[in-house]
Write a protein that holds these residues in place. Structure first.
Motif, PDB file in Angstrom:
ATOM      1  N   ASP A  17       3.824  14.776   7.657  1.00  0.00           N
ATOM      2  CA  ASP A  17       3.774  15.688   6.718  1.00  0.00           C
ATOM      3  C   ASP A  17       4.142  14.967   5.611  1.00  0.00           C
ATOM      4  OD1 ASP A  17       5.418  18.712   6.116  1.00  0.00           O
ATOM      5  OD2 ASP A  17       4.616  17.472   4.779  1.00  0.00           O
ATOM      6  N   ASN A  18       3.392  14.431   4.600  1.00  0.00           N
ATOM      7  CA  ASN A  18       3.618  13.686   3.504  1.00  0.00           C
ATOM      8  C   ASN A  18       3.589  14.432   2.010  1.00  0.00           C
ATOM      9  OD1 ASN A  18       0.873  14.185   2.995  1.00  0.00           O
ATOM     10  ND2 ASN A  18       0.132  12.353   4.354  1.00  0.00           N
ATOM     11  N   ARG A  19       3.821  15.541   1.969  1.00  0.00           N
ATOM     12  CA  ARG A  19       4.076  16.379   1.021  1.00  0.00           C
ATOM     13  C   ARG A  19       4.646  15.454  -0.094  1.00  0.00           C
ATOM     14  NH1 ARG A  19       7.237  21.497   2.712  1.00  0.00           N
ATOM     15  NH2 ARG A  19       6.302  21.152   4.872  1.00  0.00           N
ATOM     16  N   TYR A  20       5.823  14.968   0.026  1.00  0.00           N
ATOM     17  CA  TYR A  20       6.619  14.311  -0.936  1.00  0.00           C
ATOM     18  C   TYR A  20       6.552  12.675  -1.127  1.00  0.00           C
ATOM     19  CZ  TYR A  20       9.286  18.857  -0.500  1.00  0.00           C
ATOM     20  OH  TYR A  20       9.777  19.958  -0.577  1.00  0.00           O
ATOM     21  N   ASN A  21       5.527  12.326  -0.481  1.00  0.00           N
ATOM     22  CA  ASN A  21       5.424  10.848  -0.572  1.00  0.00           C
ATOM     23  C   ASN A  21       4.503  10.515  -1.762  1.00  0.00           C
ATOM     24  OD1 ASN A  21       5.691  11.416   2.420  1.00  0.00           O
ATOM     25  ND2 ASN A  21       6.322   9.327   2.275  1.00  0.00           N
ATOM     26  N   ALA A  22       4.039   9.115  -1.941  1.00  0.00           N
ATOM     27  CA  ALA A  22       3.693   8.336  -2.987  1.00  0.00           C
ATOM     28  C   ALA A  22       2.288   9.012  -3.206  1.00  0.00           C
ATOM     29  CB  ALA A  22       3.881   6.899  -2.946  1.00  0.00           C
ATOM     30  N   ILE A  23       2.043   8.815  -4.614  1.00  0.00           N
ATOM     31  CA  ILE A  23       0.419   9.257  -5.287  1.00  0.00           C
ATOM     32  C   ILE A  23       0.052   8.046  -5.742  1.00  0.00           C
ATOM     33  CG2 ILE A  23       0.904  11.593  -5.278  1.00  0.00           C
ATOM     34  CD1 ILE A  23       1.385  11.470  -8.258  1.00  0.00           C
ATOM     35  N   LEU A  24       0.821   6.921  -5.954  1.00  0.00           N
ATOM     36  CA  LEU A  24       0.488   5.926  -6.713  1.00  0.00           C
ATOM     37  C   LEU A  24       0.897   4.364  -6.077  1.00  0.00           C
ATOM     38  CD1 LEU A  24       1.524   7.226 -10.184  1.00  0.00           C
ATOM     39  CD2 LEU A  24      -0.672   6.068  -9.799  1.00  0.00           C
ATOM     40  N   ASP A  25      -0.030   3.599  -6.033  1.00  0.00           N
ATOM     41  CA  ASP A  25       0.444   2.083  -5.775  1.00  0.00           C
ATOM     42  C   ASP A  25       1.086   1.833  -4.519  1.00  0.00           C
ATOM     43  OD1 ASP A  25       1.538   0.324  -8.894  1.00  0.00           O
ATOM     44  OD2 ASP A  25      -0.351   1.046  -8.135  1.00  0.00           O
ATOM     45  N   ALA A  26       0.680   2.631  -3.548  1.00  0.00           N
ATOM     46  CA  ALA A  26       1.407   2.438  -2.314  1.00  0.00           C
ATOM     47  C   ALA A  26       0.353   1.583  -1.315  1.00  0.00           C
ATOM     48  CB  ALA A  26       1.623   3.970  -1.756  1.00  0.00           C
ATOM     49  N   ASN A  27       0.920   0.907  -0.431  1.00  0.00           N
ATOM     50  CA  ASN A  27       0.099   0.341   0.595  1.00  0.00           C
ATOM     51  C   ASN A  27       0.854  -0.084   1.949  1.00  0.00           C
ATOM     52  OD1 ASN A  27      -1.675  -1.773   1.630  1.00  0.00           O
ATOM     53  ND2 ASN A  27      -0.502  -3.548   0.881  1.00  0.00           N
ATOM     54  N   ILE A  28       0.510   0.447   2.905  1.00  0.00           N
ATOM     55  CA  ILE A  28       1.131   0.399   4.318  1.00  0.00           C
ATOM     56  C   ILE A  28       2.362   1.496   4.351  1.00  0.00           C
ATOM     57  CG2 ILE A  28       1.951  -0.913   6.093  1.00  0.00           C
ATOM     58  CD1 ILE A  28       0.403  -3.009   4.998  1.00  0.00           C
ATOM     59  N   CYS A  29       3.100   1.329   3.298  1.00  0.00           N
ATOM     60  CA  CYS A  29       4.436   2.167   3.144  1.00  0.00           C
ATOM     61  C   CYS A  29       4.222   3.163   2.185  1.00  0.00           C
ATOM     62  CB  CYS A  29       5.698   1.283   3.219  1.00  0.00           C
ATOM     63  SG  CYS A  29       7.239   2.357   2.854  1.00  0.00           S
ATOM     64  N   PHE A  30       4.554   4.526   2.200  1.00  0.00           N
ATOM     65  CA  PHE A  30       4.374   5.500   1.318  1.00  0.00           C
ATOM     66  C   PHE A  30       5.499   6.167   0.481  1.00  0.00           C
ATOM     67  CE2 PHE A  30      -0.388   5.211   1.153  1.00  0.00           C
ATOM     68  CZ  PHE A  30      -0.585   4.360   2.490  1.00  0.00           C
ATOM     69  N   VAL A  63      10.185  -4.068  -5.901  1.00  0.00           N
ATOM     70  CA  VAL A  63       9.285  -4.685  -5.570  1.00  0.00           C
ATOM     71  C   VAL A  63       8.458  -3.880  -4.575  1.00  0.00           C
ATOM     72  CG1 VAL A  63       9.951  -7.178  -5.711  1.00  0.00           C
ATOM     73  CG2 VAL A  63      10.600  -5.795  -3.859  1.00  0.00           C
ATOM     74  N   GLY A  64       7.230  -3.596  -4.594  1.00  0.00           N
ATOM     75  CA  GLY A  64       6.567  -2.694  -3.859  1.00  0.00           C
ATOM     76  C   GLY A  64       6.063  -3.213  -2.624  1.00  0.00           C
ATOM     77  N   PRO A  65       5.562  -2.298  -1.580  1.00  0.00           N
ATOM     78  CA  PRO A  65       5.275  -2.720  -0.156  1.00  0.00           C
ATOM     79  C   PRO A  65       4.484  -4.019  -0.260  1.00  0.00           C
ATOM     80  CG  PRO A  65       4.403  -0.750  -0.577  1.00  0.00           C
ATOM     81  CD  PRO A  65       5.049  -1.162  -2.008  1.00  0.00           C
ATOM     82  N   THR A  66       3.777  -4.174  -1.031  1.00  0.00           N
ATOM     83  CA  THR A  66       2.736  -5.202  -0.781  1.00  0.00           C
ATOM     84  C   THR A  66       3.600  -6.657  -0.690  1.00  0.00           C
ATOM     85  OG1 THR A  66       0.825  -4.602  -1.985  1.00  0.00           O
ATOM     86  CG2 THR A  66       1.008  -7.036  -1.804  1.00  0.00           C
ATOM     87  N   LEU A  67       4.663  -6.711  -1.709  1.00  0.00           N
ATOM     88  CA  LEU A  67       5.595  -7.850  -1.563  1.00  0.00           C
ATOM     89  C   LEU A  67       6.690  -7.724  -0.579  1.00  0.00           C
ATOM     90  CD1 LEU A  67       6.000  -8.384  -5.396  1.00  0.00           C
ATOM     91  CD2 LEU A  67       4.614  -9.804  -3.886  1.00  0.00           C
ATOM     92  N   ASN A  68       7.108  -6.705  -0.069  1.00  0.00           N
ATOM     93  CA  ASN A  68       8.220  -6.519   0.695  1.00  0.00           C
ATOM     94  C   ASN A  68       8.042  -4.951   1.212  1.00  0.00           C
ATOM     95  OD1 ASN A  68      10.719  -6.607   2.310  1.00  0.00           O
ATOM     96  ND2 ASN A  68      11.877  -6.855   0.452  1.00  0.00           N
TER      97      ASN A  68
END
Lengths: 336, 133
Positions: free
Chosen positions: A150-163, A199-204
């Motif tokens: 259920d990802n209704r509150y998760n990211a809509i932008l710039d996410a990668n592997i972690c949302f 820092v986003g998930p791509t970096l950390n």
């Protein structure tokens, strides 16, 4: 809650030395509204984030308290409370967007003890991350459960592997204001623009800021906004009020507008991406143009940048509405 | 039968880049598909222990791991300590696996017996004859 040791250093140097000694199990303690009442109470632990057994109380450190006007701008200590930031005439007079953002965090009780540093460095609210039964990637596991869950509150932008979405309102505001962070650690002090603080998930994948485990945010410097510029803070949450709950979408805007034309500015969205999202595509669609006329293009650019998941397409529209509302208000304010 | 080979992939405390994570995930898939008796773990540098047979770490994490060993937390880091960037992880891991197999330190788990087991609920009610090879 499991037991822990509380350390009360009397200086910044002593606090840094303590954090260096405790490694991943040591955490700086501000108001504790998330670290103690959330992370520790709910046992949000994993191989990448062991239970904090040693808390270093930084609230009383004089180097981290209060705020002052300097030639570089307003300097705010990391242990300054959200209530102090919201109510200070100095901040409300020159940085009303920051004061509004601070004044709409949670509840009066939390704002009375919650700190600037705590708000910026709090952990995400993803319910898989916060649930002790889900060993997600951010805690050191192998899976992001939001991908198929259920990802209704998760990211809509710039996410990668972690949302996840980043919950800090003040982070979005400070990024829009072009602020700078002063960080202290065993390797010395450094300054970091808020463009690079998160820092986003791509970096950390296991952290959200540039802080190493043995580093401490000391203070934030917010430069004086350009003369004639406008600031806005807009926030929408599930309760229909700006307070009490985390933002489903927020927009922090600092803009120079002349006769309804966007000359320059920064737009940062919160609650929609793993870090506060600088909406450069929207800025590019506005620059040099009448804001009201450019709104359709700006909204198209924003929607085009989004990558909704299975259950959170509604966040795209919500964020677009909040963003459009902010832009039209800026145009209206400038023309008044 | 010897214990599974324990391969610990370390990262700097509090900083796990997605590239390193994905490289380790690919290594895990390699081990699983080949059926090797090995455990590929992902852990912060400060949590690396002496029980690891192999430690793989990026250059930025290597000093912390060596310092932990020197400080006496571990008599030695591991039988083998490989320092490599995430972009070279795949090739390094393939070389490691090849070396471990050639040395006889890495073997495959025995294949499970190919039988059909019949159950009613949780109760086994019999097995048919083994499937002819």
């Amino acid at each position: 809650m499991r037991s822990f040791r509380l350390h009360e250093p009397t200086s910044l140097a002593e606090a840094v030395e303590s954090l260096s000694a405790f490694g991943l199990a040591g955490r700086p303690l501000g108001g504790g509204t998330d670290l103690v009442a959330g992370i520790m109470r709910d046992q949000v632990v994993g191989s990448a984030m062991p239970y904090p057994t040693d808390l270093v109380d930084v609230v009383r450190l004089p180097e981290l308290r209060g705020f002052r006007a300097t030639d570089r701008g307003v300097v705010i200590g990391a242990a300054t409370t959200l209530a102090e930031i919201a109510e200070a005439p100095l901040i409300r007079g020159t940085l009303p967007m920051l004061a509004d953002a601070a004044g709409q965090v949670a509840t009066p009780e939390i704002r009375a003890i919650g700190t600037l540093g705590g708000n910026l460095n709090q952990r995400p609210r993803c319910w898989f991350f916060r649930n002790r039964d889900f060993d997600c990637i951010k805690k050191g596991g192998d899976i992001c459960f939001a991908v198929k869950g259920d990802n209704r509150y998760n990211a809509i932008l710039d996410a990668n592997i972690c949302f996840i979405v980043h919950p800090s309102d003040l982070g979005a505001a400070l990024m829009a204001l072009g602020a700078e962070a002063r960080i202290a650690g065993p390797r010395g002090e450094r300054l970091t623009s808020f463009d690079d603080y998160f820092v986003g998930p791509t970096l950390n994948l296991v952290g959200e800021t540039t802080l190493a485990p043995d580093e401490l945010l000391v203070e934030v410097t917010v430069p004086r906004p350009p003369d004639g510029s406008r600031q806005r803070w807009d926030k929408v949450n599930e309760k229909g009020l700006p307070t009490w709950d985390f933002a489903l979408a927020s927009v922090a805007t600092l803009a120079t507008v002349e006769d309804g034309v966007w000359r320059d500015g920064r737009i940062v969205l919160g609650g929609v991406a793993p870090v506060p999202y600088r909406a450069r595509v929207v800025e590019a669609a506005l620059v040099g143009r009448d804001i009201v006329a450019a709104v359709p293009d700006a909204m198209g650019a924003f929607r085009g940048a989004t990558r909704p998941m299975r259950d959170n397409g509604w966040k795209v529209e919500l964020a677009a509405v909040v963003l459009e509302r902010a832009l039209r208000a800026l145009a209206g304010e400038s023309a008044a | 039968m010897a214990d599974p080979v324990r391969i610990v992939c370390a990262y700097p405390d509090g900083a796990l880049p997605s590239g390193w994570f994905q490289a380790v995930q690919r290594a895990r898939r390699t081990v699983r598909r080949a059926g090797y008796r090995a455990r590929v773990e992902l852990t912060p540098a400060s949590c690396v222990t002496v029980e690891a047979d192999v430690v793989i770490a990026p250059p930025v994490a290597a000093p912390a791991i060596r310092a932990s060993a020197a400080a006496g937390r571990a008599e030695r880091i591991a039988a083998e300590f490989i320092v490599v960037e995430s972009t070279e992880f795949g090739a390094a891991f393939d070389l490691l696996v090849g070396r471990l197999v050639a040395d006889g330190r890495l073997d495959r788990a025995p294949e499970p017996p190919r039988t059909i087991a019949r159950h009613r609920g949780f109760q086994a009610i019999g097995e048919r004859a083994r499937i002819a090879e």
